[in-house]
Design a protein around this motif. Structure first.
Motif, short mmCIF file in Angstrom:
data_model
loop_
_atom_site.label_atom_id
_atom_site.label_comp_id
_atom_site.label_asym_id
_atom_site.label_seq_id
_atom_site.Cartn_x
_atom_site.Cartn_y
_atom_site.Cartn_z
N GLY A 16 7.90 -24.12 -4.65
CA GLY A 16 7.89 -24.43 -3.13
C GLY A 16 7.27 -25.57 -3.16
N ARG A 17 6.91 -26.21 -1.89
CA ARG A 17 6.34 -27.55 -1.69
C ARG A 17 4.89 -27.57 -2.27
N LEU A 18 4.04 -26.36 -1.81
CA LEU A 18 2.79 -26.51 -2.37
C LEU A 18 2.79 -26.63 -3.68
N VAL A 153 11.93 -17.83 10.37
CA VAL A 153 11.21 -17.37 11.80
C VAL A 153 12.02 -18.30 12.74
N GLU A 154 12.52 -19.48 12.22
CA GLU A 154 13.01 -20.25 13.47
C GLU A 154 14.48 -19.79 14.08
N VAL A 155 15.07 -18.73 13.44
CA VAL A 155 16.06 -18.14 13.92
C VAL A 155 16.13 -16.93 15.12
N CYS A 166 6.04 -19.04 16.30
CA CYS A 166 4.77 -19.85 15.72
C CYS A 166 5.21 -20.13 14.16
N ASP A 167 5.24 -21.45 13.72
CA ASP A 167 5.66 -21.54 12.25
C ASP A 167 4.98 -22.84 11.84
N ILE A 168 5.15 -23.00 10.54
CA ILE A 168 4.67 -24.12 9.96
C ILE A 168 5.45 -25.32 10.23
N VAL A 169 4.99 -26.52 10.59
CA VAL A 169 5.97 -27.81 11.05
C VAL A 169 5.24 -28.69 9.98
N SER A 170 6.23 -29.38 9.36
CA SER A 170 5.74 -30.48 8.48
C SER A 170 6.48 -31.64 8.91
N SER A 171 7.77 -31.94 8.65
CA SER A 171 8.39 -32.98 9.14
C SER A 171 9.00 -33.07 10.35
N GLY A 172 9.05 -31.70 10.81
CA GLY A 172 9.82 -31.20 12.05
C GLY A 172 11.18 -31.03 12.14
N ALA A 173 11.91 -31.32 10.90
CA ALA A 173 13.35 -31.15 10.74
C ALA A 173 13.54 -30.02 10.79
N THR A 174 13.12 -28.62 10.76
CA THR A 174 13.36 -27.59 10.89
C THR A 174 13.52 -27.04 12.34
N LEU A 175 12.62 -27.36 12.97
CA LEU A 175 12.55 -27.09 14.51
C LEU A 175 13.64 -27.97 14.98
C1 PRP Z 1 7.96 -24.03 6.37
C2 PRP Z 1 8.18 -23.48 7.82
C3 PRP Z 1 9.78 -24.13 8.23
C4 PRP Z 1 9.50 -25.43 7.37
C5 PRP Z 1 9.09 -26.40 8.23
O1 PRP Z 1 8.92 -23.18 5.45
O2 PRP Z 1 8.17 -22.25 7.71
O3 PRP Z 1 10.55 -23.38 7.77
O4 PRP Z 1 8.60 -25.28 6.04
O5 PRP Z 1 8.86 -27.80 7.35
P1 PRP Z 1 9.72 -28.89 8.16
O6 PRP Z 1 8.98 -29.19 9.56
O7 PRP Z 1 9.31 -30.07 7.50
O8 PRP Z 1 11.19 -28.75 8.50
P2 PRP Z 1 8.92 -23.13 3.86
O9 PRP Z 1 9.69 -24.32 3.31
O10 PRP Z 1 7.34 -23.26 3.45
O11 PRP Z 1 9.34 -21.89 3.29
P3 PRP Z 1 9.16 -20.32 3.86
O12 PRP Z 1 9.18 -20.48 5.39
O13 PRP Z 1 10.38 -19.81 3.04
O14 PRP Z 1 7.92 -19.91 3.37
#
Ligand code: PRP
Ligand code: ZN
Length: 297
Positions: A16-18, A153-155, A166-175
């Motif tokens: 994974g990314r970590l 979760v995004e679906v 309520c989820d992890i946002v890094s670049s915002g691309a998934t949202l």
């Molecule tokens: C996280 C999070 C989003 C994505 C967001 O998932 O759940 O799906 O990263 O990142 P972004 O803002 O750069 O698009 P992760 O890659 O950790 O995988 P997981 O949800 O399967 O644990």
């Protein structure tokens, strides 16, 4: 699992990314990792350390129980685990590692308007972090239900099973790809170094000390730059003032040039283009900024 007495065991994310950033740090720290594809452990050849490869959600528990002596995990995962266990199973956090920065955010479909947190009252929110979210809502006096999901979760809003996520946002691309808007950051995260509260052997303690000093060295060398320039001797006082976070610079004379000197300095802060431009204006020329690979103070 029988505990090793002398070899330090560090729990890290398997993939994974970590994991990518963790391995990059460990390699920068000079550890020679003997990979064992598909295996539970990677052995470090040049220090008495074994890496335990696991899912990140398992790391806080493994460290708390002493299955691993140290662990590298996101603050989001650590906090969710601790809250889920009523704060009774918190390992010691000994360092913020400064990578894997991300935010835990509340997001709504783009089609929805948003005024304030009260908009979440009586809503259903899909998340992998129900404890962090409910603790946050409780402080804000919000009453909402959570739908616990362990991925994708995004679906949930599209499937009609939740109003928001309520989820992890890094670049915002998934949202963005899922037609969602980030309306509120509820938790900021980065990678943490956890340590077990169980007693450790002297050998293991020594290895931890060595490791921490190397992590610090990696952190410092990332920020620190070596800067070189030529200048007229008269410009030296002005240039010295402009060098960000530098100790006394080294001044050398340039062969065949009476009034020109070469200045070399270690800068403990980032050197920006703006700084270089100011140095140039103050009389410097041939300005070079070089990365520093290793540092030991
Ligand atoms: C996280 C999070 C989003 C994505 C967001 O998932 O759940 O799906 O990263 O990142 P972004 O803002 O750069 O698009 P992760 O890659 O950790 O995988 P997981 O949800 O399967 O644990
Ligand atoms: Zn995800």
């Amino acid at each position: 699992m029988q505990m090793e007495k002398t070899r330090l065991r560090i729990a890290v994310q398997k993939k994974g990314r970590l994991a990518d950033e963790t391995f990059a740090l460990l390699k920068a720290t000079g550890l020679t990792i003997k990979e064992n594809k598909g295996g539970l452990f990677y052995r470090i050849k040049n220090l008495p350390i074994d890496l335990l490869l696991v899912r990140d959600d398992d790391i806080p528990g493994f460290v708390f129980d002493g299955v691993a002596d140290l662990g590298i995990v996101g603050a989001n995962v650590y906090e969710e685990y601790a809250l889920n266990n009523n704060n009774q199973r918190r390992a010691q956090c000994i360092q913020e590692l400064g990578f894997s920065h991300c935010n835990l955010c509340l997001a709504l479909p783009n089609t929805e308007g948003y005024a304030n947190l009260n908009d979440f009252n009586n809503k259903t929110i899909a998340t992998s972090y129900p404890n962090i979210l409910q603790t946050y809502f409780k402080k804000g006096g919000i009453s909402a239900s959570t739908l616990e999901m362990h991925g994708s979760v995004e679906v949930a809003p599209k499937l009609g099973i939740a109003d928001a996520i309520c989820d992890i946002v890094s670049s915002g691309a998934t949202l963005e790809a899922n037609g969602l808007q980030n309306v509120k950051t509820i938790f900021s995260s980065q990678a943490l170094l956890l340590k077990t509260t169980k007693a450790l052997s002297t050998e293991k303690k020594d290895t931890i000390t060595k490791l921490l000093s190397r992590f610090e060295g990696v952190r410092q060398s990332k920020e620190t730059k070596y800067i070189m320039m030529n200048a007229p001797r008269s410009a030296l006082p002005a240039l010295t003032k402009l060098l960000p976070g530098a100790e006394a610079p080294t001044v050398m004379h340039l062969e065949g040039q009476k009034d020109s000197i070469a200045i070399h300095a270690v800068c403990r802060e980032s050197v920006f283009w703006e700084t270089m431009e100011s140095l140039k204006t103050a009389g410097a020329s041939s300005i070079l900024v070089l990365p520093i690979e290793k540092m030991l103070a």
